[in-house]
Design an enzyme around this catalytic site. Structure first.
Site, PDB file in Angstrom:
ATOM      1  N   PRO A   7      80.846 -50.281  14.985  1.00 49.43           N
ATOM      2  CG  PRO A   7      83.126 -50.491  15.437  1.00 49.43           C
ATOM      3  CD  PRO A   7      82.139 -50.348  14.318  1.00 49.43           C
ATOM      4  N   GLY A   8      80.111 -49.394  18.365  1.00 54.05           N
ATOM      5  CA  GLY A   8      80.050 -48.320  19.336  1.00 54.05           C
ATOM      6  C   GLY A   8      81.242 -48.442  20.266  1.00 54.05           C
ATOM      7  CB  SER A  14      78.001 -52.432  17.790  1.00 56.58           C
ATOM      8  OG  SER A  14      79.083 -52.156  18.647  1.00 56.58           O
ATOM      9  CG  HIS A  31      86.252 -47.267  11.095  1.00 53.63           C
ATOM     10  ND1 HIS A  31      86.628 -46.278  10.233  1.00 53.63           N
ATOM     11  CD2 HIS A  31      87.043 -47.150  12.168  1.00 53.63           C
ATOM     12  CE1 HIS A  31      87.622 -45.582  10.776  1.00 53.63           C
ATOM     13  NE2 HIS A  31      87.888 -46.098  11.950  1.00 53.63           N
ATOM     14  N   GLY A  32      82.981 -46.225  12.912  1.00 57.79           N
ATOM     15  CA  GLY A  32      82.774 -45.831  14.298  1.00 57.79           C
ATOM     16  C   GLY A  32      82.554 -44.337  14.372  1.00 57.79           C
ATOM     17  CB  ALA A  33      81.018 -42.255  16.889  1.00 59.58           C
ATOM     18  CE  LYS A 121      89.490 -52.280  26.138  1.00 60.69           C
ATOM     19  NZ  LYS A 121      89.428 -51.762  24.786  1.00 60.69           N
TER      20      LYS A 121
END
Length: 122
Positions: A7-8, A14, A31-33, A121
């Site tokens: 995911p991004g 993503s 799992h992400g950055a 959100k």
């Protein structure tokens, strides 16, 4: 051959990849950055980046920030905006280099980039 989801950040692309089963990576992938700014740092400053993000991207929350009665309640509005600002794209590293590294290392092969239309959100 297992699917890998990377995911991004909120508002960033993503990626869907296919795992290459590399034992050296424990048959796992990123799992992400990760963050470039802590939550506290993200809340201080960065007003222009945050306003641009809100203008260009649809964020849906349980509290409709556009409703007039909510806009009059600065306490509610500011609390919700602070929550969003902590997760805004400028607080995170770019996801592209992570995906490129996974591919170059033979850990996972990119299949598709998924561009978000909105973020929800809680």
């Amino acid at each position: 051959g297992e699917p890998v989801l990377v995911p991004g950040s909120m508002g960033a692309s993503s990626y869907i990849l296919v795992g290459q089963g590399q034992d050296g990576a424990l048959s796992s992938a990123s799992h992400g950055a990760g963050r470039t700014l802590s939550r506290g740092e993200a809340m201080r400053g960065h007003a222009a980046e945050f306003e641009e993000f809100l203008r260009n991207f649809r964020v849906v929350t349980p509290v409709d920030l556009r409703r007039p009665e909510i806009r009059q309640r600065r306490d509610i509005l500011e609390a919700k905006l602070d929550e969003l600002k902590q997760e805004a794209p400028f607080a995170f590293k770019g996801i592209g280099p992570v995906v490129n590294t996974l591919a170059e290392a033979g850990i996972a092969r990119p299949v598709a980039e998924v561009v978000p239309l909105m973020t929800m959100k809680g």
